[in-house]
Design an enzyme around this catalytic site. Structure first.
Site, PDB file in Angstrom:
ATOM      1  N   ALA A   1       0.849  -1.187   0.000  1.00  0.00           N
ATOM      2  CA  ALA A   1       0.000   0.000   0.000  1.00  0.00           C
ATOM      3  C   ALA A   1       0.887   1.241   0.000  1.00  0.00           C
ATOM      4  O   ALA A   1       1.877   1.298   0.724  1.00  0.00           O
ATOM      5  CB  ALA A   1      -0.903  -0.015   1.231  1.00  0.00           C
TER       6      ALA A   1
ATOM      7  N   GLN B   1      -5.156  -7.185  -5.600  1.00  0.00           N
ATOM      8  CA  GLN B   1      -5.509  -7.651  -4.252  1.00  0.00           C
ATOM      9  C   GLN B   1      -6.718  -6.889  -3.711  1.00  0.00           C
ATOM     10  O   GLN B   1      -6.765  -5.673  -3.790  1.00  0.00           O
ATOM     11  CB  GLN B   1      -4.332  -7.457  -3.302  1.00  0.00           C
TER      12      GLN B   1
ATOM     13  N   CYS C   1      -3.342  -8.057   6.405  1.00  0.00           N
ATOM     14  CA  CYS C   1      -3.109  -6.672   6.828  1.00  0.00           C
ATOM     15  C   CYS C   1      -3.274  -6.530   8.342  1.00  0.00           C
ATOM     16  O   CYS C   1      -4.313  -6.871   8.899  1.00  0.00           O
ATOM     17  CB  CYS C   1      -4.048  -5.711   6.109  1.00  0.00           C
TER      18      CYS C   1
ATOM     19  N   LYS D   1      -3.221 -14.092   0.516  1.00  0.00           N
ATOM     20  CA  LYS D   1      -1.973 -13.710   1.184  1.00  0.00           C
ATOM     21  C   LYS D   1      -2.258 -13.538   2.665  1.00  0.00           C
ATOM     22  O   LYS D   1      -3.206 -12.857   3.042  1.00  0.00           O
ATOM     23  CB  LYS D   1      -1.420 -12.417   0.586  1.00  0.00           C
TER      24      LYS D   1
ATOM     25  N   GLY E   1       8.814 -12.271   3.035  1.00  0.00           N
ATOM     26  CA  GLY E   1       9.377 -11.769   4.289  1.00  0.00           C
ATOM     27  C   GLY E   1      10.888 -11.852   4.337  1.00  0.00           C
ATOM     28  O   GLY E   1      11.468 -12.933   4.291  1.00  0.00           O
TER      29      GLY E   1
ATOM     30  N   GLY F   1       9.451  -7.390  -1.123  1.00  0.00           N
ATOM     31  CA  GLY F   1       8.745  -6.143  -0.854  1.00  0.00           C
ATOM     32  C   GLY F   1       9.701  -5.003  -0.609  1.00  0.00           C
ATOM     33  O   GLY F   1      10.198  -4.362  -1.543  1.00  0.00           O
TER      34      GLY F   1
END
Ligand SMILES: Cc1cc2nc3c(=O)[nH]c(=O)nc-3n(C[C@H](O)[C@H](O)[C@H](O)COP(=O)(O)O)c2cc1C
Length: 352
Positions: A26, A78, A108, A147, A209, A232
């Site tokens: 985001a 997503q 989230c 996810k 991760g 990410g």
């Protein structure tokens, strides 16, 4: 033995050309970020999470997230929400917008999302989580992915209970970020859980991760049996990390290359969001691109106080004039294929 990250793999009938997936983030994963990720070796890119309520209410800003360019495929969009019917409707719109995969967010940890019963909270309500997945899977003709985090609280292993049930409900792929929601981004991702999840399901699992290098990607793929790694934060302002992970090309970019990529990113983002939104949105990227010892620290400070992105561009090019021919080459190589959009005025998003 080295694992070949250039190996193709399948999510149902969707072919993913490399074993590297660019994470949904985001406030980061705009179209320019996703297209850049594809150029640097990501086999699959994802939009940031889009509110199913925003889609249902045809919120203009939300619908702006559903713009898909021809060179992004394969792309996952997503969605997040907690109502199975609304999520199914959002899934249908996402498919109509051109997504190859509908991804559902059960990860989230942010309160604004969890207090509505969406995101990671659904890991503690597996029955509702499964209803959401099955309604979306019934509503769309493309694969559905989920996810998730390891669970809500530290030490939770809920993902190992919920994951297989989500597959039964219709998920064709699972991505695991094995931190708890409570952890947010502290501590480290425990990929021993990823390995356990892989052993429990017969669909591909994507490991998310702390993957920031080829060595780490290789180790996680080898020890977990995951189909792919997701990157990410390591790709923020650093698409070269993707190339290093996929191809082992560890060459540091020159200042000229950094400036050429950043200016292209600025131009694309302005086209996508319009100057007003883009100029605020882009500020964090200046530090990400120019840091890592690439430029002296005060240079970033100079850029963030400038009023327009045009001034930022001028300042960047003055600092590395050799970037101009590289930029021209990059722009010439960019595909200019049609964009698939919903029937919406492009002007709502600040130009086409
Ligand atoms: C700024 C930011 C925004 C994120 N937004 C999302 C999101 O919209 N949807 C999602 O599933 N994960 C989101 N994540 C989590 C990432 O996709 C990823 O799982 C996590 O950052 C761990 O991977 P990394 O260590 O490679 O960053 C976000 C992470 C960050 C840092």
């Amino acid at each position: 033995m080295e694992i070949d990250l250039r190996e193709r793999w399948l999510i149902d009938s969707v072919e993913v050309p490399t074993r590297l997936v660019l994470a949904p983030m985001a406030g980061v994963s705009v179209q320019a970020f996703r297209r850049q990720g594809r150029r640097f070796g990501a086999g699959l890119v994802c939009s940031e999470m889009v509110s199913c309520a925003g889609i249902e209410h045809r919120n203009e800003k939300t619908l702006g997230y559903l713009r898909v360019a021809s060179d992004e495929h394969p792309l996952a969009i997503q969605i997040f929400g907690s109502n199975p019917e609304t999520m199914a409707e959002a899934g249908r719109m996402v498919e109509a917008a051109g997504a190859d995969i509908v991804d559902i967010n059960f990860g989230c940890p942010v309160r604004k999302v969890t207090k509505t019963g969406a995101g990671a909270t659904l890991l503690e309500d597996p029955a509702l989580a499964c209803r959401i997945v099955s309604s979306v899977a019934e509503a769309v003709g493309v694969p559905v992915s989920v996810k998730m985090r390891r669970g809500l609280r530290n030490g939770s292993r809920d993902c190992l209970d919920v994951g297989p049930r989500l597959v039964e409900a219709g998920a064709s792929v699972l991505t695991l970020h094995p931190r708890s929601a409570q952890q947010m981004y502290t501590g480290s991702a425990d990929h021993a859980l990823t390995a356990e999840l892989v052993s429990l399901v017969d669909v591909p699992v994507i490991a998310s991760g702390d993957i920031t290098s080829r060595a780490r990607a290789q180790a996680v793929l080898a020890t977990t049996g995951a189909a792919a790694v997701m990157v990410g934060r390591g790709a923020q302002g650093n698409p070269w990390a993707l190339r290093e992970i996929v191809d082992g090309d560890a060459a540091e970019p020159s200042r000229e290359e950094v400036v050429a990529e950043l200016v292209l990113f600025i131009r694309e983002t302005v086209r996508e969001l319009g100057e007003r939104r883009a100029s605020g949105f882009l500020k964090k990227f200046y530090g990400w691109y120019l840091g890592r010892g690439r430029f002296p620290r005060p240079f970033k400070q100079e850029l963030v106080v400038l009023d327009s992105t045009e001034e930022v561009e001028r300042r960047l090019i003055a600092a590395a004039p050799g970037a101009l021919p590289l930029l021209e080459q990059l722009e010439a190589e960019l595909p200019t294929g049609d964009e698939i959009t919903l029937a919406l005025p492009i002007s709502a998003f600040g130009g086409g």
